[in-house]
Design an enzyme around this catalytic site. Structure first.
Site, PDB file in Angstrom:
ATOM      1  N   CYS A   1       0.814  -1.233   0.000  1.00  0.00           N
ATOM      2  CA  CYS A   1       0.000   0.000   0.000  1.00  0.00           C
ATOM      3  C   CYS A   1       0.838   1.270   0.000  1.00  0.00           C
ATOM      4  O   CYS A   1       0.301   2.369  -0.141  1.00  0.00           O
ATOM      5  CB  CYS A   1      -0.963  -0.014   1.178  1.00  0.00           C
ATOM      6  SG  CYS A   1      -2.129  -1.379   1.083  1.00  0.00           S
TER       7      CYS A   1
ATOM      8  N   HIS B   1      -2.837   7.152   3.249  1.00  0.00           N
ATOM      9  CA  HIS B   1      -3.311   5.905   2.636  1.00  0.00           C
ATOM     10  C   HIS B   1      -4.676   5.589   3.243  1.00  0.00           C
ATOM     11  O   HIS B   1      -4.851   5.624   4.462  1.00  0.00           O
ATOM     12  CB  HIS B   1      -2.313   4.784   2.907  1.00  0.00           C
ATOM     13  CG  HIS B   1      -2.875   3.415   2.637  1.00  0.00           C
ATOM     14  ND1 HIS B   1      -3.517   3.102   1.458  1.00  0.00           N
ATOM     15  CD2 HIS B   1      -2.915   2.292   3.408  1.00  0.00           C
ATOM     16  CE1 HIS B   1      -3.916   1.839   1.509  1.00  0.00           C
ATOM     17  NE2 HIS B   1      -3.564   1.331   2.676  1.00  0.00           N
TER      18      HIS B   1
ATOM     19  N   ASN C   1     -10.387   0.148   0.917  1.00  0.00           N
ATOM     20  CA  ASN C   1      -8.928   0.240   0.852  1.00  0.00           C
ATOM     21  C   ASN C   1      -8.494  -0.298  -0.514  1.00  0.00           C
ATOM     22  O   ASN C   1      -8.628  -1.497  -0.770  1.00  0.00           O
ATOM     23  CB  ASN C   1      -8.333  -0.587   2.003  1.00  0.00           C
ATOM     24  CG  ASN C   1      -6.819  -0.604   2.006  1.00  0.00           C
ATOM     25  OD1 ASN C   1      -6.179  -0.277   1.020  1.00  0.00           O
ATOM     26  ND2 ASN C   1      -6.251  -1.019   3.129  1.00  0.00           N
TER      27      ASN C   1
END
Ligand code: UT7
Length: 353
Positions: free
Chosen positions: A121, A263, A293
């Site tokens: 990520c 993030h 996500n």
């Protein structure tokens, strides 16, 4: 790792000049998930802030999302030519070769340098630093950087802890050579890792450590696995530390940050980081509610969404911070440029706007 401030005789800086996001058409709401998993909308919203996410159809792959986002980012930059294409992803189309060359070819960019970045990520922030390095070294004048992930292809659909979190999507930016003090300039950076905790986020099988064996599918090990609670703790600590390190390197304070773009792992995580930094929550750019996500796509998707809503003004100072498997983390500063506002990457909003 850090990059130093650019002086008058410094090499060119990377300047953001194009941006776009893309999500696949199949929307999965919390209610959809509650029909097949032992979960409910209230649990998911309270623990993560997520209301819906989008997933690829059978046969669709990460490169399909990357191409859509990349094409729109090039149009937003008003260019069809770049010298390098970088795809940050944890779900490449194949283990070999990389996804970026195929994406480049499909965008009519055959001949450009093309490679993938594997930093889970954190991939987009690592990608920004890599693009800035290519530009500073004179290797590239323009770089197309795409964060793209299709986690639905590696998450066990029956794993309620992970199936509720992740969504598929792609976000892309075009960076050009420019001056460090012009709007759009990217930097300073902070990048880091801690491989001692590699087991917190894994896909165990399929690599050189635990090879694929025909006839022995071992499905469990092929799926994405995450020790959520421990990851949560590391995410808050590392993101806050990395954000602080970046501000310190730039000689800036938290008060100088107009928009914090973390993030989009989980609304609780990103608000905890903002609280830790002493940043008012209103300065957080959030998009996780609408798309989940999306891994390496989450920061550029959040940027594209905020730009489409015109919440970012030219000259605003943004702090980007990411965290992911590896463990990896990274942050950078970015002064917002005047861009053609992209269409919102969220399909529902796009249809109603
Ligand atoms: O993008 C890379 C970085 N990733 C992240 O940053 C994700 C970090 N982790 C998280 O976001 C959170 O840890 C989760 C959202 C994954 C989980 O939230 P949590 O508050 O840490 O819950 P938990 O894992 O501690 O689970 C609490 C309870 C457990 O039940 P018991 O053992 O207390 O009876 C779980 O079995 O909630 C249960 N649970 C669920 N219940 C309903 C786990 N998933 C679900 C679910 N629906 N989907």
């Amino acid at each position: 790792m850090s990059t130093a401030a650019a002086g008058p005789s410094a090499p060119p800086a990377a300047v953001l000049c194009g941006l776009a996001g893309w999500v696949p058409s199949r929307m999965v709401t919390n209610e959809h998930l509650a029909r097949r998993l032992d979960t409910d909308d209230a649990w998911i919203r309270t623990r993560t802030g997520i209301r819906r996410r989008y997933v690829v159809d059978p046969g669709q792959a990460t490169s399909d999302l990357a191409v859509e986002a990349g094409r729109r980012a090039l149009a937003s930059a008003g260019t069809h030519a770049v010298d390098a294409v970088i795809v940050a992803t944890t779900t490449p189309d194949h283990t070999c070769p990389a996804t970026a060359p195929a994406v480049a070819a499909r965008l009519g960019l055959t001949g450009a340098a093309a490679f993938d970045i594997s930093a889970v990520c954190t991939g987009f922030v690592y990608g920004l630093a890599s693009a800035a390095g290519l530009i500073a070294a004179g290797v590239a004048e323009r770089v197309l950087l795409i964060g793209a992930d299709a986690y639905s292809t590696i998450v066990d659909p029956l794993d309620r802890a992970n199936a509720i979190i992740f969504g598929d999507g792609a976000g892309a930016v075009v960076l050009r050579a420019g001056c460090p003090d012009e709007p759009g300039a990217v930097g300073h950076f902070d990048l880091g890792s801690d491989g001692a905790h590699e087991d917190l986020i894994t896909v165990a099988a399929g690599g050189s450590r635990q090879r694929s064996r025909p006839g022995e599918p071992n499905h469990e090990d092929r799926h994405f696995a995450m020790r959520g609670k421990e990851v949560y703790r590391h995410a808050v600590t590392r993101m806050a530390e990395s954000a602080r390190a970046t501000l310190t390197r730039a000689g800036r304070k938290t008060a100088d940050v107009d928009h914090f773009v973390p993030h989009q792992a989980n609304l609780r995580i990103l608000y905890s980081v903002a609280d830790d930094l002493g940043l008012p929550r209103e300065r957080c750019v959030t998009h996780v509610e609408s798309v989940g996500n999306t891994g390496a796509a989450s920061i550029p998707l959040a940027l594209a969404d905020a730009a489409a809503r015109q919440t970012l003004r030219p000259g605003d100072r943004l702090l980007l911070t990411a965290f992911g498997g590896g463990l990896t983390w990274g942050s950078c500063l970015l002064t917002w440029p005047a861009l053609r506002a992209p269409a919102p990457p969220d399909r529902e909003e796009r249809m109603t706007s």
